[in-house]
Design a protein around this motif. Structure first.
Motif, PDB file in Angstrom:
ATOM      1  N   ALA A  22       0.829  -1.210   0.000  1.00 50.41           N
ATOM      2  CA  ALA A  22       0.000   0.000   0.000  1.00 50.41           C
ATOM      3  C   ALA A  22       0.860   1.256   0.000  1.00 50.41           C
ATOM      4  O   ALA A  22       0.548   2.234  -0.688  1.00 50.41           O
ATOM      5  CB  ALA A  22      -0.928  -0.004   1.215  1.00 50.41           C
ATOM      6  N   CYS A  23       1.961   1.238   0.743  1.00 46.70           N
ATOM      7  CA  CYS A  23       2.869   2.398   0.771  1.00 46.70           C
ATOM      8  C   CYS A  23       3.523   2.604  -0.595  1.00 46.70           C
ATOM      9  O   CYS A  23       3.632   3.745  -1.073  1.00 46.70           O
ATOM     10  CB  CYS A  23       3.936   2.195   1.842  1.00 46.70           C
ATOM     11  N   VAL A  24       3.960   1.527  -1.216  1.00 44.56           N
ATOM     12  CA  VAL A  24       4.596   1.643  -2.534  1.00 44.56           C
ATOM     13  C   VAL A  24       3.601   2.162  -3.567  1.00 44.56           C
ATOM     14  O   VAL A  24       3.911   3.073  -4.356  1.00 44.56           O
ATOM     15  CB  VAL A  24       5.177   0.282  -2.967  1.00 44.56           C
ATOM     16  N   LEU A  25       2.388   1.614  -3.570  1.00 44.14           N
ATOM     17  CA  LEU A  25       1.377   2.060  -4.515  1.00 44.14           C
ATOM     18  C   LEU A  25       0.985   3.510  -4.263  1.00 44.14           C
ATOM     19  O   LEU A  25       0.716   4.274  -5.210  1.00 44.14           O
ATOM     20  CB  LEU A  25       0.146   1.161  -4.435  1.00 44.14           C
ATOM     21  N   SER A  26       0.958   3.921  -3.002  1.00 44.56           N
ATOM     22  CA  SER A  26       0.639   5.316  -2.676  1.00 44.56           C
ATOM     23  C   SER A  26       1.721   6.252  -3.190  1.00 44.56           C
ATOM     24  O   SER A  26       1.424   7.354  -3.680  1.00 44.56           O
ATOM     25  CB  SER A  26       0.474   5.478  -1.161  1.00 44.56           C
ATOM     26  N   TRP A  27       2.976   5.821  -3.089  1.00 45.16           N
ATOM     27  CA  TRP A  27       4.067   6.635  -3.624  1.00 45.16           C
ATOM     28  C   TRP A  27       3.937   6.777  -5.131  1.00 45.16           C
ATOM     29  O   TRP A  27       4.128   7.867  -5.688  1.00 45.16           O
ATOM     30  CB  TRP A  27       5.407   6.008  -3.264  1.00 45.16           C
ATOM     31  N   VAL A  28       3.614   5.680  -5.808  1.00 39.96           N
ATOM     32  CA  VAL A  28       3.423   5.734  -7.252  1.00 39.96           C
ATOM     33  C   VAL A  28       2.278   6.680  -7.590  1.00 39.96           C
ATOM     34  O   VAL A  28       2.367   7.496  -8.527  1.00 39.96           O
ATOM     35  CB  VAL A  28       3.150   4.319  -7.812  1.00 39.96           C
ATOM     36  N   LEU A  29       1.186   6.600  -6.839  1.00 37.14           N
ATOM     37  CA  LEU A  29       0.034   7.467  -7.079  1.00 37.14           C
ATOM     38  C   LEU A  29       0.420   8.940  -6.955  1.00 37.14           C
ATOM     39  O   LEU A  29       0.061   9.765  -7.800  1.00 37.14           O
ATOM     40  CB  LEU A  29      -1.078   7.133  -6.082  1.00 37.14           C
ATOM     41  N   ILE A  30       1.166   9.264  -5.908  1.00 38.66           N
ATOM     42  CA  ILE A  30       1.490  10.662  -5.641  1.00 38.66           C
ATOM     43  C   ILE A  30       2.556  11.201  -6.590  1.00 38.66           C
ATOM     44  O   ILE A  30       2.465  12.328  -7.077  1.00 38.66           O
ATOM     45  CB  ILE A  30       1.955  10.815  -4.181  1.00 38.66           C
ATOM     46  N   GLU A  31       3.558  10.386  -6.869  1.00 41.81           N
ATOM     47  CA  GLU A  31       4.719  10.876  -7.616  1.00 41.81           C
ATOM     48  C   GLU A  31       4.678  10.597  -9.113  1.00 41.81           C
ATOM     49  O   GLU A  31       5.360  11.292  -9.880  1.00 41.81           O
ATOM     50  CB  GLU A  31       5.998  10.245  -7.033  1.00 41.81           C
ATOM     51  N   LYS A  32       3.891   9.618  -9.554  1.00 43.66           N
ATOM     52  CA  LYS A  32       3.990   9.181 -10.942  1.00 43.66           C
ATOM     53  C   LYS A  32       2.678   9.278 -11.723  1.00 43.66           C
ATOM     54  O   LYS A  32       2.630   8.825 -12.873  1.00 43.66           O
ATOM     55  CB  LYS A  32       4.490   7.738 -10.999  1.00 43.66           C
ATOM     56  N   THR A  33       1.626   9.819 -11.131  1.00 39.58           N
ATOM     57  CA  THR A  33       0.359   9.898 -11.848  1.00 39.58           C
ATOM     58  C   THR A  33      -0.130  11.338 -11.903  1.00 39.58           C
ATOM     59  O   THR A  33       0.290  12.184 -11.117  1.00 39.58           O
ATOM     60  CB  THR A  33      -0.725   9.029 -11.180  1.00 39.58           C
ATOM     61  N   ARG A  34      -1.032  11.599 -12.834  1.00 36.93           N
ATOM     62  CA  ARG A  34      -1.551  12.952 -12.968  1.00 36.93           C
ATOM     63  C   ARG A  34      -2.427  13.333 -11.778  1.00 36.93           C
ATOM     64  O   ARG A  34      -2.539  14.503 -11.435  1.00 36.93           O
ATOM     65  CB  ARG A  34      -2.324  13.095 -14.279  1.00 36.93           C
TER      66      ARG A  34
ATOM     67  N   PHE B  59      -0.022  14.500  -9.172  1.00 27.78           N
ATOM     68  CA  PHE B  59       0.474  15.829  -9.537  1.00 27.78           C
ATOM     69  C   PHE B  59      -0.586  16.887  -9.257  1.00 27.78           C
ATOM     70  O   PHE B  59      -0.290  17.958  -8.715  1.00 27.78           O
ATOM     71  CB  PHE B  59       0.868  15.839 -11.011  1.00 27.78           C
ATOM     72  N   ALA B  60      -1.825  16.582  -9.613  1.00 23.86           N
ATOM     73  CA  ALA B  60      -2.913  17.532  -9.348  1.00 23.86           C
ATOM     74  C   ALA B  60      -3.097  17.751  -7.854  1.00 23.86           C
ATOM     75  O   ALA B  60      -3.365  18.878  -7.411  1.00 23.86           O
ATOM     76  CB  ALA B  60      -4.214  17.007  -9.975  1.00 23.86           C
ATOM     77  N   ALA B  61      -2.942  16.691  -7.065  1.00 27.37           N
ATOM     78  CA  ALA B  61      -3.069  16.828  -5.616  1.00 27.37           C
ATOM     79  C   ALA B  61      -1.979  17.730  -5.050  1.00 27.37           C
ATOM     80  O   ALA B  61      -2.238  18.552  -4.163  1.00 27.37           O
ATOM     81  CB  ALA B  61      -3.020  15.454  -4.946  1.00 27.37           C
ATOM     82  N   ARG B  62      -0.761  17.585  -5.557  1.00 32.45           N
ATOM     83  CA  ARG B  62       0.327  18.426  -5.079  1.00 32.45           C
ATOM     84  C   ARG B  62       0.096  19.888  -5.457  1.00 32.45           C
ATOM     85  O   ARG B  62       0.390  20.795  -4.683  1.00 32.45           O
ATOM     86  CB  ARG B  62       1.661  17.933  -5.631  1.00 32.45           C
ATOM     87  N   ILE B  63      -0.441  20.117  -6.649  1.00 30.71           N
ATOM     88  CA  ILE B  63      -0.760  21.488  -7.060  1.00 30.71           C
ATOM     89  C   ILE B  63      -1.834  22.071  -6.150  1.00 30.71           C
ATOM     90  O   ILE B  63      -1.724  23.205  -5.667  1.00 30.71           O
ATOM     91  CB  ILE B  63      -1.237  21.513  -8.528  1.00 30.71           C
ATOM     92  N   ALA B  64      -2.890  21.292  -5.903  1.00 27.59           N
ATOM     93  CA  ALA B  64      -3.974  21.771  -5.047  1.00 27.59           C
ATOM     94  C   ALA B  64      -3.497  21.992  -3.620  1.00 27.59           C
ATOM     95  O   ALA B  64      -3.941  22.926  -2.945  1.00 27.59           O
ATOM     96  CB  ALA B  64      -5.135  20.777  -5.071  1.00 27.59           C
ATOM     97  N   GLY B  65      -2.596  21.129  -3.152  1.00 28.00           N
ATOM     98  CA  GLY B  65      -2.070  21.305  -1.804  1.00 28.00           C
ATOM     99  C   GLY B  65      -1.217  22.543  -1.669  1.00 28.00           C
ATOM    100  O   GLY B  65      -1.157  23.164  -0.606  1.00 28.00           O
ATOM    101  N   GLY B  66      -0.531  22.936  -2.759  1.00 25.45           N
ATOM    102  CA  GLY B  66       0.293  24.133  -2.715  1.00 25.45           C
ATOM    103  C   GLY B  66      -0.522  25.411  -2.768  1.00 25.45           C
ATOM    104  O   GLY B  66      -0.229  26.380  -2.052  1.00 25.45           O
ATOM    105  N   ASN B  67      -1.553  25.431  -3.607  1.00 25.57           N
ATOM    106  CA  ASN B  67      -2.377  26.634  -3.748  1.00 25.57           C
ATOM    107  C   ASN B  67      -3.716  26.224  -4.338  1.00 25.57           C
ATOM    108  O   ASN B  67      -3.817  25.939  -5.534  1.00 25.57           O
ATOM    109  CB  ASN B  67      -1.671  27.667  -4.632  1.00 25.57           C
ATOM    110  N   VAL B  68      -4.742  26.193  -3.503  1.00 21.86           N
ATOM    111  CA  VAL B  68      -6.057  25.734  -3.946  1.00 21.86           C
ATOM    112  C   VAL B  68      -6.619  26.653  -5.019  1.00 21.86           C
ATOM    113  O   VAL B  68      -7.179  26.202  -6.024  1.00 21.86           O
ATOM    114  CB  VAL B  68      -7.023  25.638  -2.751  1.00 21.86           C
ATOM    115  N   ARG B  69      -6.482  27.957  -4.838  1.00 23.58           N
ATOM    116  CA  ARG B  69      -7.041  28.902  -5.807  1.00 23.58           C
ATOM    117  C   ARG B  69      -6.375  28.756  -7.172  1.00 23.58           C
ATOM    118  O   ARG B  69      -7.040  28.796  -8.213  1.00 23.58           O
ATOM    119  CB  ARG B  69      -6.889  30.333  -5.289  1.00 23.58           C
ATOM    120  N   ALA B  70      -5.052  28.579  -7.147  1.00 22.11           N
ATOM    121  CA  ALA B  70      -4.343  28.384  -8.416  1.00 22.11           C
ATOM    122  C   ALA B  70      -4.807  27.102  -9.095  1.00 22.11           C
ATOM    123  O   ALA B  70      -4.945  27.052 -10.325  1.00 22.11           O
ATOM    124  CB  ALA B  70      -2.839  28.346  -8.169  1.00 22.11           C
ATOM    125  N   ALA B  71      -5.040  26.057  -8.309  1.00 24.35           N
ATOM    126  CA  ALA B  71      -5.524  24.799  -8.873  1.00 24.35           C
ATOM    127  C   ALA B  71      -6.902  24.974  -9.489  1.00 24.35           C
ATOM    128  O   ALA B  71      -7.194  24.429 -10.565  1.00 24.35           O
ATOM    129  CB  ALA B  71      -5.552  23.725  -7.785  1.00 24.35           C
TER     130      ALA B  71
END
Length: 372
Positions: free
Chosen positions: A221-233, A236-248
Motif C-alpha cells: 500500500a505504501c509503494v502504490l501510494s508513492w506511485v500514485l502521488i509521484e507518478k500519476t496525474r 500531480f494535481a493533488a500536489r498542485i492543489a495542496g500548494g495553492n487551492v485557488r491556483a488549482a
C-alpha cells in the motif's frame, strides 16, 4: 555542466562539486531535520526519565532489547508496524492536499467492525471470498468515514482536523454500541465481542515468520501510494492543489473530487488496517480495536514527512518502541505507557521542527548555484 545519472551529478570536477552540493542540499533537509528532531525528543525524554529516578541509558538499552534485540523482538515489532503503515497513510495522503486528518483511529475501528460483520454474514462461503468481502467491507467503512471529513472540508468549510478527531470519538462510541448490542456474541461475557471468525477465514503468517500478511499488505500500500502521488496525474494535481487551492481551481482542477477522493482512499487504508486486526490478530471485533494505532500513525506520517516510502522504516521504528513497553514495565518498574510519553514528546518536537524548513542557508540550493 556534466551529464547526470539518476538525478545525481556524474562528475565532480571544478564545476561538479557545486552541482553535487546543490543536489545534496535539495534532499538533505528532509532527512536532517527529522533526524535532529528525533534526537532532541529523545534527549527531552531522557530528562523525564532522570526526573523519575531511572537511568535513560538502561531504558534505551531495554527498549532496544524489547524492540530490536532478537529475532523474536524484531517479529513483534514488525507485527505492530503492520497497522501503523496503513494508519500513517490515512494522514499522509490528505497531507499532500494540505489537509491535516488525524481521525484514522475511527476508520480503523469501524473497518474492523464492518469486516467482522461481513465475515459473520458470509460464513459458509469459500475462505477466499469471505476474506475478500471482509477487506472490501473494511475499506468501504473507513473510506466513507474519512471521505465524509473531506466532503465537510470542501463543501461546508469545516476544519478537517477538528471534524476528523470528533468523528473518531463518534466511531469508537458507535463501535462499542454495535459490539455490545446487535453484533454481540452471547458467549462473550466479560469482554463483549462479535462472533469469532472460523480459522479458515483468518489471515495467517508469512512463511518463515511469526508476522501476519498484513505487513506485506501495508508495504504494498505504501509503494502504490508513492506511485500514485509521484507518478500519476492525480498525484500531480493533488500536489498542485495542496500548494495553492485557488491556483488549482484557476487551472481547472476538480479540487473537490481530489479532496474527497484522497480522503476516501486514506480512510480505506485505515479501514483495511482494522480488517487486518480482526482477521489476523483479534479474530473478532471488540474494544481492543481502539489500540491507538490511528494516533501513533499520525506520528509516523509526520516523522516520515508524509512520504509513503519513508513511512515503511519509520513505522518499524515506532512499532519497535511500542513493542518494548512490556519489557520496560517488567525490567524497570515503569508503566508500559512510558513509551506513550516518548511518542508524545517526539510528536511535539516534530511539530515544532516543521517551522524550521527553509530557514537554513545550507539547505538552500540557490547558495550552491551562486557559487558556480
Amino acid at each position: 555542466m556534466s551529464d547526470t545519472v539518476a538525478g545525481a551529478p556524474a562528475t565532480f570536477g571544478a564545476k561538479g562539486y557545486p552541482a553535487a552540493l546543490e543536489w545534496v542540499a535539495r534532499r538533505a533537509e528532509a532527512f536532517v531535520i527529522p533526524i535532529v528532531a528525533l534526537i532532541v525528543g529523545m534527549v527531552l525524554f531522557s530528562l523525564f526519565i532522570l526526573a523519575v529516578g531511572k537511568s535513560p541509558i538502561q531504558l534505551y538499552e531495554t527498549m532496544w532489547r524489547g524492540g530490536f534485540g532478537s529475532w523474536f523482538s524484531v517479529q513483534n515489532s514488525l507485527s505492530r508496524a503492520a497497522p501503523l503503515l496503513l494508519a500513517a497513510l490515512c494522514v499522509a495522503l490528505p497531507a499532500r492536499l494540505g489537509l491535516v486528518v488525524i481521525g484514522g483511529e475511527g476508520a480503523i475501528v469501524l473497518g474492523g467492525v464492518a469486516a467482522a460483520a461481513a465475515g459473520t454474514a458470509f460464513s459458509g462461503a469459500p475462505s477466499f471470498i469471505v476474506i475478500l468481502v471482509m477487506g472490501v467491507a473494511g475499506m468501504a467503512a473507513g473510506g466513507i468515514w474519512i471521505g465524509a471529513v473531506g466532503a465537510l472540508r470542501h463543501y461546508r468549510a469545516v476544519n478537517e482536523t477538528i471534524s476528523s478527531l470528533l468523528m473518531a470519538n463518534i466511531a469508537i462510541a458507535l463501535m462499542n454500541q454495535l459490539v455490545e448490542g446487535p453484533l454481540r456474541d452471547p458467549a462473550s461475557l466479560n469482554k463483549p465481542s462479535t462472533q469469532p471468525l472460523a480459522d479458515i477465514y483468518r489471515i495467517g503468517n508469512m512463511p518463515g515468520m511469526e508476522v501476519h500478511w498484513g505487513l506485506a499488505v501495508g508495504v504494498v500500500a505504501c509503494v502504490l501510494s508513492w506511485v500514485l502521488i509521484e507518478k500519476t496525474r492525480w498525484g500531480f494535481a493533488a500536489r498542485i492543489a495542496g500548494g495553492n487551492v485557488r491556483a488549482a481551481q484557476v487551472q481547472g482542477l476538480a479540487v473537490g473530487s481530489l479532496i474527497v477522493g484522497f480522503t476516501g482512499l486514506a480512510g480505506a487504508f485505515a479501514g483495511l488496517a482494522g480488517m487486518l486486526e480482526v482477521a489476523a490478530v483479534q479474530g473478532s471485533a471488540n474494544a481492543s480495536l481502539a489500540a491507538g494505532y490511528g494516533y501513533t500513525g499520525i506520528l509516523v506520517a509526520f516523522l516520515a514527512r508524509h512520504n509513503p516510502l519513508a513511512i515503511i522504516p519509520v513505522a518499524f521504528l515506532l512499532g519497535g518502541i511500542d513493542a518494548s513497553g512490556g519489557l520496560i514495565q517488567r525490567r524497570m518498574d515503569l508503566p508500559d505507557a512510558t513509551v506513550l510519553v516518548l511518542q508524545g514528546m517526539l510528536f511535539v518536537v516534530i511539530l515544532f521542527s516543521e517551522t524550521l524548513y527553509g530557514r537554513f542557508k545550507a539547505f538552500n540550493p540557490d547558495l550552491w548555484q551562486r557559487s558556480r
